[in-house]
Design a protein around this motif. Structure first.
Motif, short mmCIF file in Angstrom:
data_model
loop_
_atom_site.label_atom_id
_atom_site.label_comp_id
_atom_site.label_asym_id
_atom_site.label_seq_id
_atom_site.Cartn_x
_atom_site.Cartn_y
_atom_site.Cartn_z
N THR A 5 0.56 -5.03 15.23
CA THR A 5 0.28 -3.72 14.64
C THR A 5 0.19 -2.53 15.55
OG1 THR A 5 -0.77 -4.66 12.42
CG2 THR A 5 -1.48 -2.28 13.24
N VAL A 6 -0.69 -2.95 16.65
CA VAL A 6 -0.82 -1.97 17.85
C VAL A 6 0.51 -1.49 18.49
CG1 VAL A 6 -1.77 -1.57 20.10
CG2 VAL A 6 -3.10 -2.64 18.33
N GLU A 7 1.45 -2.58 18.46
CA GLU A 7 2.68 -1.97 19.14
C GLU A 7 3.52 -1.33 17.74
OE1 GLU A 7 5.07 -5.63 19.44
OE2 GLU A 7 3.79 -6.52 21.14
N LEU A 8 3.40 -1.34 16.79
CA LEU A 8 4.06 -0.44 15.81
C LEU A 8 3.50 0.71 15.89
CD1 LEU A 8 4.31 -3.13 12.71
CD2 LEU A 8 6.16 -2.07 13.73
N LEU A 9 2.09 1.02 15.82
CA LEU A 9 1.60 2.21 16.01
C LEU A 9 2.04 3.00 17.23
CD1 LEU A 9 -1.89 1.49 14.41
CD2 LEU A 9 -0.01 2.77 13.31
N ASP A 10 2.14 2.35 18.09
CA ASP A 10 2.66 2.72 19.42
C ASP A 10 4.05 3.15 19.24
OD1 ASP A 10 2.00 3.60 22.54
OD2 ASP A 10 3.51 2.01 22.81
N GLU A 11 4.93 2.65 18.76
CA GLU A 11 6.32 2.85 18.68
C GLU A 11 6.41 4.24 18.00
OE1 GLU A 11 8.56 -0.35 16.85
OE2 GLU A 11 8.41 -1.60 18.24
N VAL A 12 5.64 4.41 17.04
CA VAL A 12 6.03 5.56 16.20
C VAL A 12 5.20 7.00 16.66
CG1 VAL A 12 6.15 4.43 13.87
CG2 VAL A 12 3.96 5.21 14.46
N GLY A 13 4.68 6.65 18.12
CA GLY A 13 4.09 7.76 18.86
C GLY A 13 2.68 8.05 18.49
N LEU A 14 1.89 7.18 18.02
CA LEU A 14 0.40 7.46 17.99
C LEU A 14 -0.25 7.32 19.27
CD1 LEU A 14 -0.80 5.96 14.63
CD2 LEU A 14 -1.09 8.68 15.18
N PRO A 15 -0.91 8.21 20.05
CA PRO A 15 -1.62 8.00 21.34
C PRO A 15 -2.68 6.94 20.90
CG PRO A 15 -2.19 10.10 20.48
CD PRO A 15 -1.17 9.36 19.73
N ASP A 16 -3.05 6.25 22.04
CA ASP A 16 -4.17 5.28 21.95
C ASP A 16 -4.27 4.42 20.57
OD1 ASP A 16 -6.56 4.07 22.74
OD2 ASP A 16 -7.94 6.12 22.20
N ALA A 17 -3.07 3.75 20.60
CA ALA A 17 -2.85 3.01 19.17
C ALA A 17 -4.05 1.95 19.16
CB ALA A 17 -1.49 2.44 19.37
N GLY A 18 -4.39 1.22 19.86
CA GLY A 18 -5.54 0.13 19.63
C GLY A 18 -6.61 0.83 19.21
N ARG A 19 -7.10 2.03 19.55
CA ARG A 19 -8.39 2.64 18.92
C ARG A 19 -7.95 3.06 17.61
NH1 ARG A 19 -10.56 7.60 18.64
NH2 ARG A 19 -8.73 8.65 19.97
N ARG A 20 -7.12 4.01 17.44
CA ARG A 20 -6.42 4.47 16.10
C ARG A 20 -6.40 3.19 14.84
NH1 ARG A 20 -7.50 9.69 16.10
NH2 ARG A 20 -6.62 10.98 17.81
N ALA A 21 -6.07 2.24 15.29
CA ALA A 21 -5.80 1.20 14.35
C ALA A 21 -7.17 0.68 13.74
CB ALA A 21 -5.42 -0.24 14.82
N SER A 22 -8.36 1.09 14.41
CA SER A 22 -9.63 0.91 14.03
C SER A 22 -10.06 1.82 12.99
CB SER A 22 -10.65 0.43 14.99
OG SER A 22 -10.15 -0.88 15.70
N GLN A 23 -9.47 2.95 13.05
CA GLN A 23 -9.78 4.17 12.11
C GLN A 23 -9.43 4.23 10.60
OE1 GLN A 23 -8.45 7.25 14.71
NE2 GLN A 23 -10.47 7.82 15.47
N TYR A 24 -10.21 4.77 9.91
CA TYR A 24 -9.67 5.13 8.52
C TYR A 24 -8.46 6.28 8.32
CZ TYR A 24 -13.60 1.98 7.44
OH TYR A 24 -14.34 0.83 7.22
N PRO A 25 -8.06 6.31 7.19
CA PRO A 25 -6.85 7.49 6.90
C PRO A 25 -7.63 8.89 6.95
CG PRO A 25 -6.67 5.61 5.43
CD PRO A 25 -8.06 5.18 6.09
N HIS A 26 -8.76 9.06 6.54
CA HIS A 26 -9.39 10.16 6.72
C HIS A 26 -9.40 10.85 7.87
CE1 HIS A 26 -13.24 8.22 6.96
NE2 HIS A 26 -13.54 9.09 7.59
N GLU A 27 -9.39 10.01 9.10
CA GLU A 27 -9.94 10.38 10.40
C GLU A 27 -8.40 10.77 11.09
OE1 GLU A 27 -13.40 7.77 12.24
OE2 GLU A 27 -12.05 6.63 11.04
N PHE A 28 -7.38 10.60 10.40
CA PHE A 28 -5.82 10.66 10.90
C PHE A 28 -5.74 12.32 10.40
CE2 PHE A 28 -3.57 6.80 12.09
CZ PHE A 28 -4.78 6.35 12.81
N SER A 29 -4.79 13.06 11.15
CA SER A 29 -4.25 14.08 10.57
C SER A 29 -3.10 13.80 9.62
CB SER A 29 -3.72 15.11 11.74
OG SER A 29 -2.55 14.23 12.18
N GLY A 30 -2.53 14.64 9.01
CA GLY A 30 -1.24 14.40 8.05
C GLY A 30 -0.17 13.75 8.86
#
Length: 599
Positions: free
Chosen positions: A171-196
């Motif tokens: 999952t972290v690899e996939l989030l990193d592939e699509v250009g999300l910075p700090d993918a490991g931390r982002r994986a632990s967040q909820y949708p409302h904590e993400f921008s569109g």
């Protein structure tokens, strides 16, 4: 896809396989005739497809006689306005039609399998691996109470792509592939904590997690800023190119399709009316509907204006522009609205019971004038502060510092009576008419409501005024008895405009008022706004992230970034000679900006 299988087997048996010889439900049927002719690069082939929906009045045909080929590594864009059948066609491919929908005729061949002849379990396995989907609205397609990482984990586990122990690392690899910075931390967040844009990237990660042979991207960036849109589409293009994935891109913007796709397929009222190489369709449209789509696309209209100005073709400009820079914004006329050094600071709570809050400056020292009878556009990415500025002018938010004057007096007034009077003179039109209209109110009641609230006349006078407003915004009297759910997006927005005009305001604040509409309806609403401005002498504040729309409607434009105005001027000045890198980035991100068009 059991409904699809049942409908095909019972009513329209496959021509090349007699019903009695049909394979078991979960056994793929092989297209042997195509195997010889197809270089193994054909991923999807649709033959004479028809899709029906069961209604109280009988079967309604949503797609008819559709034929289409998608090859490995190819991006095919299906374009058309809302209701054209483009999403229905894509959902038929994925086996995700609504329960009352079914394939009535034809075939969907995917890598040699007839998807109308496979069972539900096999179809589900294909969707988890070989068929991917990036849906339009991430907020309705992500579980709001489940962390992003867990949602991707579950897909990997359920589709047998990873064990529960290995899923999170993937999952972290996939989030990193699509250009999300700090993918490991982002994986632990909820949708409302993400921008569109971040939420859309998470959906792309899900769609590509199985390394599919075909990815269906259904309006994947329609609600995003142009710069975010460009970044996401670039990322998607890079990933699918690396993987050799074919992409079926569903969009209503022909400019975007021509820029991003190898082939364009144009749908109108359930039929494919034109298809071919993207640039060929754009340069030499054969069908009248394709020409209408091209004329309606703001990105292409903006490009035509640019070319016409370069070539000095005033007649083309006159045909293309909905509003003209006519000098209304000069200094000879006192402004209707004057904003001076306005700031808005929000207090953001800290995490936990003892977490310390912090200040967030949404608008930082903004000044602007809106002359009477003009259209001033405020543009910028999400989070730039443009909507907060609009809400302060509407007296929904109170400025932390600075002043806002309307017709020479403090906006909103100093007491309840003045505030009520102010809100008769200033009215909003918001982005999503469906959420801003009460679903329990008829169209008549929705338009009448501000008249009731401000004690306008007796019932007969209100009825006469509602009918007058409906006529002004081109809503038939027969629609007045309907409810919002029974209207199209364009009709709902016309209702919202009629309601805003009910009290004869002087200023109308349009906050992303056309961004959720398809390009044909968008063009109709922009033209309506221009006509109403000329007829009624209205003044507009137009909030948008789309500079292509600005070029069609505005006299002056302010560009906001991080709460501040970074550039201001006439539309010609900003478009032809942008002074900041940020403005240049917004202009460069307009789809189709570099396309050569016939005028």
């Amino acid at each position: 896809m059991s409904d699809v299988k049942d409908t095909m087997n019972e009513s329209t048996p496959a021509a090349d396989t007699p019903p009695e010889a049909a394979p078991p439900a979960d056994t793929p049927a092989v297209d042997t005739a195509a195997a010889d002719a197809s270089a193994a690069d054909v991923v999807l082939r649709i033959e004479d497809l028809a899709v029906d929906f069961r209604t109280e009045g009988g079967a309604a045909r949503a797609v008819r006689d559709a034929n289409l080929i998608v090859r490995r590594g190819e991006t095919v864009a299906i374009v058309g306005e809302s209701g054209s059948g483009k999403t229905t066609l894509a959902m038929a491919v994925l086996g995700l039609l609504a329960s009352n929908g079914s394939v009535a005729e034809g075939h969907i061949w995917f890598q040699g399998e007839d998807l109308g002849r496979v069972g539900a379990q096999h179809m589900a396995r294909l969707r988890g691996t070989e068929l991917g989907l990036v849906p339009q609205d991430p907020m309705t397609n992500l579980d709001p109470v489940m962390r992003i990482g867990r949602q991707i984990d579950e897909g990997l586990i359920d589709n047998g792509l990873r064990t529960r122990r290995d899923a999170r690392a993937r999952t972290v690899e996939l989030l990193d592939e699509v250009g999300l910075p700090d993918a490991g931390r982002r994986a632990s967040q909820y949708p409302h904590e993400f921008s569109g844009g971040m939420r859309q990237r998470a959906l792309i990660a899900m769609g590509l997690s199985g390394r599919p042979a075909l990815l269906v991207a259904d309006e994947p960036t329609s609600a995003l800023d142009v710069t975010v849109q460009r970044g996401i589409l670039d990322q998607l293009s890079d990933l699918t190119h690396e993987l050799g994935t074919a992409v079926l891109l569903i969009t209503h913007d022909l400019g975007l399709a021509a820029e991003r796709a190898d082939k364009v397929v144009v749908m109108y009222r359930g039929e494919i009316v034109e298809q071919g190489p993207a640039r060929d369709v754009l340069m030499n449209p054969r069908h009248e509907y394709t020409r209408r789509l091209m004329a309606s696309a703001p990105s292409l209209a903006s490009r035509r204006i640019e070319i016409a100005r370069e070539r000095g073709l005033d007649d083309v400009l006159d045909q293309t522009l909905l509003a003209h820079e006519d000098g209304a914004a000069n200094g000879d006329v006192a402004p209707l609205v004057s904003v001076r050094d306005v700031s808005k600071v929000f207090r953001i709570r800290g995490q936990g019971l003892l977490g310390r809050g912090k200040d967030f400056t949404a608008v930082d020292g903004v000044s602007l004038d809106i002359p009477r009878g003009s259209t001033v556009a405020v543009v910028g990415e999400s989070g730039s502060g443009k909507s907060t500025l609009a809400r302060m002018i509407l007296d929904i938010e109170t400025p932390t510092a600075g002043t806002i004057h309307f017709d020479g007096r403090p906006a909103g007034g100093t007491g309840q009576t003045e505030r009520i009077a102010y809100r008769r003179r200033v009215q909003p039109v918001f982005q999503d008419p469906y959420s801003s209209l009460d679903p329990m109110y008829s169209v008549f009641r929705a338009i009448e409501e501000p008249l009731r609230a401000h004690r306008f006349g007796d019932p007969d006078a209100r009825r006469e005024r509602v009918e007058e407003l409906a006529e002004q915004v081109a809503l038939g009297k027969g629609l007045l008895r309907r409810f919002p759910s029974e209207l199209s997006g364009g009709q709902r927005q016309r209702v919202a405009i009629a309601r805003a005009l009910a009290l004869k305001p002087e200023l109308v604040v349009c906050d992303e008022a056309v961004s959720a509409l398809d390009v044909v309806v968008q063009a109709q609403i922009l033209r309506l706004l221009a006509e109403l401005q000329e007829e009624l002498g209205l003044t507009y504040l137009f909030i948008t992230h789309d500079l292509a729309v600005v070029r069609q409607i505005a006299d002056r434009v302010l560009v906001m970034q991080n709460g501040m105005v970074v550039e201001e001027g006439t539309v010609d000045e900003v478009f032809d000679s942008p002074r900041t890198d940020y403005t240049r980035a917004l202009l460069d991100a307009i789809p189709g900006k570099d396309l050569e068009l016939a005028l």
